[in-house]
Scaffold this motif. Structure first.
Motif, PDB file in Angstrom:
ATOM      1  N   VAL A 259       0.985  -1.391  -0.014  1.00 24.19           N
ATOM      2  CA  VAL A 259      -0.034  -0.167  -0.065  1.00 24.19           C
ATOM      3  C   VAL A 259       0.817   1.266   0.224  1.00 24.19           C
ATOM      4  O   VAL A 259       0.539   2.351  -0.451  1.00 24.19           O
ATOM      5  CB  VAL A 259      -0.995  -0.112   1.285  1.00 24.19           C
ATOM      6  CG1 VAL A 259      -1.710   1.275   1.358  1.00 24.19           C
ATOM      7  CG2 VAL A 259      -1.916  -1.264   1.112  1.00 24.19           C
ATOM      8  N   GLU A 260       2.117   1.285   0.675  1.00 25.00           N
ATOM      9  CA  GLU A 260       3.071   2.422   0.857  1.00 25.00           C
ATOM     10  C   GLU A 260       3.334   2.836  -0.630  1.00 25.00           C
ATOM     11  O   GLU A 260       3.659   4.075  -0.957  1.00 25.00           O
ATOM     12  CB  GLU A 260       4.166   2.126   1.594  1.00 25.00           C
ATOM     13  CG  GLU A 260       3.898   1.920   3.093  1.00 25.00           C
ATOM     14  CD  GLU A 260       3.133   0.406   3.385  1.00 25.00           C
ATOM     15  OE1 GLU A 260       2.522   0.342   4.331  1.00 25.00           O
ATOM     16  OE2 GLU A 260       3.026  -0.426   2.444  1.00 25.00           O
ATOM     17  N   ARG A 261       3.328   2.100  -1.584  1.00 26.27           N
ATOM     18  CA  ARG A 261       3.836   2.494  -3.023  1.00 26.27           C
ATOM     19  C   ARG A 261       2.910   3.466  -3.671  1.00 26.27           C
ATOM     20  O   ARG A 261       3.244   4.222  -4.409  1.00 26.27           O
ATOM     21  CB  ARG A 261       3.946   1.299  -3.834  1.00 26.27           C
ATOM     22  CG  ARG A 261       4.549   1.652  -5.109  1.00 26.27           C
ATOM     23  CD  ARG A 261       5.025   0.393  -6.192  1.00 26.27           C
ATOM     24  NE  ARG A 261       5.295   0.602  -7.241  1.00 26.27           N
ATOM     25  CZ  ARG A 261       5.396  -0.127  -8.454  1.00 26.27           C
ATOM     26  NH1 ARG A 261       4.700  -1.096  -8.534  1.00 26.27           N
ATOM     27  NH2 ARG A 261       6.066   0.405  -9.401  1.00 26.27           N
ATOM     28  N   ASN A 262       1.638   3.506  -2.949  1.00 20.55           N
ATOM     29  CA  ASN A 262       0.673   4.624  -3.782  1.00 20.55           C
ATOM     30  C   ASN A 262       1.049   5.862  -3.204  1.00 20.55           C
ATOM     31  O   ASN A 262       0.816   7.195  -3.849  1.00 20.55           O
ATOM     32  CB  ASN A 262      -0.693   4.458  -2.856  1.00 20.55           C
ATOM     33  CG  ASN A 262      -1.381   3.259  -3.313  1.00 20.55           C
ATOM     34  OD1 ASN A 262      -2.005   3.249  -4.538  1.00 20.55           O
ATOM     35  ND2 ASN A 262      -1.628   2.151  -2.720  1.00 20.55           N
ATOM     36  N   ILE A 263       2.105   6.062  -2.286  1.00 18.15           N
ATOM     37  CA  ILE A 263       2.543   7.544  -2.070  1.00 18.15           C
ATOM     38  C   ILE A 263       3.965   7.661  -2.319  1.00 18.15           C
ATOM     39  O   ILE A 263       4.582   8.632  -1.559  1.00 18.15           O
ATOM     40  CB  ILE A 263       2.190   7.683  -0.526  1.00 18.15           C
ATOM     41  CG1 ILE A 263       2.887   6.792   0.527  1.00 18.15           C
ATOM     42  CG2 ILE A 263       0.700   7.917  -0.059  1.00 18.15           C
ATOM     43  CD1 ILE A 263       2.938   7.059   1.849  1.00 18.15           C
ATOM     44  N   GLN A 276      -2.391   4.592 -11.487  1.00 19.70           N
ATOM     45  CA  GLN A 276      -2.566   4.594  -9.818  1.00 19.70           C
ATOM     46  C   GLN A 276      -3.638   4.330  -9.384  1.00 19.70           C
ATOM     47  O   GLN A 276      -3.918   3.747  -8.361  1.00 19.70           O
ATOM     48  CB  GLN A 276      -2.413   6.344  -9.729  1.00 19.70           C
ATOM     49  CG  GLN A 276      -1.115   6.726 -10.056  1.00 19.70           C
ATOM     50  CD  GLN A 276      -0.908   8.330  -9.655  1.00 19.70           C
ATOM     51  OE1 GLN A 276      -1.370   8.514  -8.464  1.00 19.70           O
ATOM     52  NE2 GLN A 276      -0.298   9.099 -10.537  1.00 19.70           N
ATOM     53  N   VAL A 277      -4.964   4.369 -10.379  1.00 21.53           N
ATOM     54  CA  VAL A 277      -6.166   4.039  -9.778  1.00 21.53           C
ATOM     55  C   VAL A 277      -6.111   2.332  -9.762  1.00 21.53           C
ATOM     56  O   VAL A 277      -6.719   1.812  -8.812  1.00 21.53           O
ATOM     57  CB  VAL A 277      -7.295   4.425 -10.791  1.00 21.53           C
ATOM     58  CG1 VAL A 277      -8.715   3.622 -10.357  1.00 21.53           C
ATOM     59  CG2 VAL A 277      -7.519   5.922 -10.633  1.00 21.53           C
ATOM     60  N   LEU A 278      -5.578   1.852 -10.953  1.00 24.55           N
ATOM     61  CA  LEU A 278      -5.582   0.126 -10.899  1.00 24.55           C
ATOM     62  C   LEU A 278      -4.790  -0.322  -9.862  1.00 24.55           C
ATOM     63  O   LEU A 278      -5.129  -1.263  -8.897  1.00 24.55           O
ATOM     64  CB  LEU A 278      -5.005  -0.044 -12.351  1.00 24.55           C
ATOM     65  CG  LEU A 278      -4.939  -1.685 -12.408  1.00 24.55           C
ATOM     66  CD1 LEU A 278      -6.165  -2.319 -12.193  1.00 24.55           C
ATOM     67  CD2 LEU A 278      -4.167  -1.886 -13.821  1.00 24.55           C
ATOM     68  N   LYS A 446      -0.822  12.888   2.004  1.00 25.99           N
ATOM     69  CA  LYS A 446       0.037  12.910   0.714  1.00 25.99           C
ATOM     70  C   LYS A 446      -0.586  12.159  -0.274  1.00 25.99           C
ATOM     71  O   LYS A 446      -0.856  12.491  -1.331  1.00 25.99           O
ATOM     72  CB  LYS A 446       1.510  12.391   1.162  1.00 25.99           C
ATOM     73  CG  LYS A 446       2.301  12.351  -0.170  1.00 25.99           C
ATOM     74  CD  LYS A 446       3.653  11.638   0.336  1.00 25.99           C
ATOM     75  CE  LYS A 446       4.682  11.630  -0.950  1.00 25.99           C
ATOM     76  NZ  LYS A 446       6.003  11.213  -0.599  1.00 25.99           N
ATOM     77  N   PHE A 447      -1.231  11.193   0.197  1.00 24.29           N
ATOM     78  CA  PHE A 447      -2.024  10.198  -0.730  1.00 24.29           C
ATOM     79  C   PHE A 447      -3.099  11.065  -1.229  1.00 24.29           C
ATOM     80  O   PHE A 447      -3.403  10.960  -2.671  1.00 24.29           O
ATOM     81  CB  PHE A 447      -2.604   8.917  -0.129  1.00 24.29           C
ATOM     82  CG  PHE A 447      -3.599   8.226  -1.214  1.00 24.29           C
ATOM     83  CD1 PHE A 447      -3.136   7.425  -2.081  1.00 24.29           C
ATOM     84  CD2 PHE A 447      -4.950   8.439  -0.788  1.00 24.29           C
ATOM     85  CE1 PHE A 447      -4.218   6.831  -3.043  1.00 24.29           C
ATOM     86  CE2 PHE A 447      -5.840   7.639  -1.430  1.00 24.29           C
ATOM     87  CZ  PHE A 447      -5.704   7.040  -2.500  1.00 24.29           C
TER      88      PHE A 447
END
Length: 512
Positions: A259-263, A276-278, A446-447
């Protein structure tokens, strides 16, 4: 590495070698080992301490002592908090009048839980994802407060003042100390729940059968007396298979989509928005199997002990979903925010509805989400998630009331609506719960900034643009169907809605 693992666990170190071999924290190994032992114990409890062979006193005593043993093995002296919290609230129930003791118990139980969560988070181990002693306390808090309100309903209010659900669950006498401790700390639910109503638990312990006859496939009684409950073997095996698949999926793909890769700045800069949505969907999708594993295993343990029988379905097959906490397919294919909430952490949703949503005179949706945030813990991410959930819930309700009717004219239009709303629901859920996983304010904001707060803004615009009638006006509108069993009302605590159709067995119980 081993020293860090030992220091983060307050329970027994007996399984430390296994922890090192499989490279999992010791407290998680202790938790799984206790749950597996509880599963075996549950079969023994049902077969050798069946209500037909043993007194309720002995069943209460054994269930309580085993529960304390498991708690001590997992949490060491921290398990004393379970006794302190239960002891204080039981004293309040006995000493305070029934007119106000539900309020005192609610404040004290939730306050004690919050104190333990705050000290654990900000004094000992901020950000620890391992099992901790406040997890069981969350379930105990639900049971304490639920029972306090049920006693208040049964002993301080008139029947005509109660809703059908409150009337069904009302407790008419004060439980003994042993009954109270058994309800709160029995071995079947001490580590992972799920919560249940006091009335259902006492019925299980005493062995009273709510349904005297076995219905045929057409819903009519076949006239044959059945046993007090059918065998849970098939249901337990099915749920254990679900646990195995969930655990396998979690261990195999969890680290592939962190999950941390989203930020991550490089990820945000190099990935187009649709990517990013996928990725957001995939990263949140792979976090859910661990909950599927824990909750389904807990449900299987209760079923193995004979608890959780919920009558018969229309085809005559037994249902073991009385205290089930989730419906996986309905979660993954949810076409509305409400449908997702209806099928995720079901027993907590029942609790929120019964102690807050039904009783709060002003802004019940907001109050319910805030209570849920307080109950979950002291991490700021929880509050960001549930505050976002308020806006998303109101927007989803507005869309359902104003847009959905235009798509019901044909099957093709309804299918199109379902596809669009499935995608929208999954994105909204993932967007909402990111802070729940990240925990802290800075990464959560940040996300949201990387997404330009688009879901927040879109939901606010929908709420302002699409009118929805107030709850008291919607309640006056006729409904197509009513709940058949007040103890199993609609699962979502945050929206009005329908209740799932219950078994014929429960219809008869209500009639009596």
């Amino acid at each position: 590495m081993a020293t860090e693992t030992i220091s983060s666990c307050t329970g027994s170190s007996l399984l430390q070698p296994i922890s090192e071999i499989i490279n999992l924290p010791l407290d998680q190994v202790n938790f799984v080992a206790c749950q597996l032992f509880a599963l075996l114990t549950a079969f023994w409890f049902r077969l050798y301490l069946h209500p037909s062979k043993t007194s309720p006193f002995l069943r209460h005593l054994v269930a309580t002592l085993l529960g304390f043993h498991f708690a001590l093995f997992c949490f060491g002296w921290y398990a004393l908090h379970f006794l302190v919290q239960s002891g204080i609230t039981y004293s309040i129930m006995i000493l305070a009048g029934v007119e106000h003791m539900h309020k005192y118990c609610f404040v004290v139980a939730l306050g004690y839980l919050s104190f333990c969560q705050i000290t654990r988070v900000y004094v000992f181990d901020y950000g620890m994802y391992s099992a901790d002693f406040t997890g069981p306390m969350m379930v105990i808090t639900q049971k304490i407060t639920s029972l306090a309100f049920e006693i208040h309903d049964g002993m301080a209010r008139k029947d005509e003042q109660l809703t059908p659900s409150q009337r069904y669950l009302a407790v008419r006498r004060m439980p003994s100390l042993l009954e109270y401790m058994s309800y709160n700390c029995n071995f079947m639910g001490i580590l992972a729940g799920p919560t249940c109503s006091y009335k259902d638990y006492i019925t299980f312990i005493e062995g009273s059968a709510p349904c005297p006859k076995h219905p045929e496939a057409n819903g009519k009684s076949n006239g044959k007396r059945r046993q007090s409950e059918p065998s849970p073997r098939v249901a337990v095996v099915h749920k254990l298979c679900t646990c195995a698949v969930s655990l396998l999926v979690f261990l195999s793909v969890c680290k592939v989509f962190p999950v941390e890769r989203n930020i991550d700045d490089d990820f945000i800069a190099a990935t187009p928005f649709y990517g990013q949505v996928l990725y957001l969907y995939l990263s949140m999708l792979t976090t859910r199997p661990k909950y599927y594993f824990v909750w389904t295993l807990a449900d299987a343990i209760n079923n193995a002990a004979g608890f959780g029988f919920n009558g018969y379905s229309a085809d005559g097959s037994p249902r073991w979903d009385l205290i089930s906490n989730l419906r996986i397919l309905d979660i993954e294919f949810a076409t509305s925010f409400k449908m997702f909430l209806d099928n995720w952490n079901i027993q907590t949703a029942h609790w929120l509805k019964r102690v807050c949503y039904e009783r709060c005179p002003y802004h019940p949706t907001a109050a319910t989400f805030l209570l849920s945030a307080m109950w979950h813990g002291a991490y700021p991410g929880y509050y960001l998630t549930f505050l976002t959930g308020i806006v998303v819930t109101l927007a989803a309700r507005a869309v359902r009331h104003n847009v959905r009717p235009y798509f019901l004219g044909s099957a093709a239009h309804k299918l199109l609506y379902d596809i669009i709303t499935w995608a929208g629901t999954q994105i909204a859920i993932c967007y909402t719960v990111v802070p729940f996983v990240l925990l802290s304010v800075a990464p959560s904001l940040k996300f949201y900034r990387s997404w330009c707060f688009c879901v927040h803004i879109g939901c606010l615009l929908l709420v302002l643009a699409l009118p929805v009638k107030p709850r008291h006006l919607r309640a006056k509108e006729p409904r197509s169907s009513e709940p058949q069993n007040p103890s199993q009302e609609g699962h979502a605590p945050t929206q009005e809605g329908h209740a799932p159709t219950d078994s014929n067995c429960n219809q008869k119980e209500k009639a009596t």
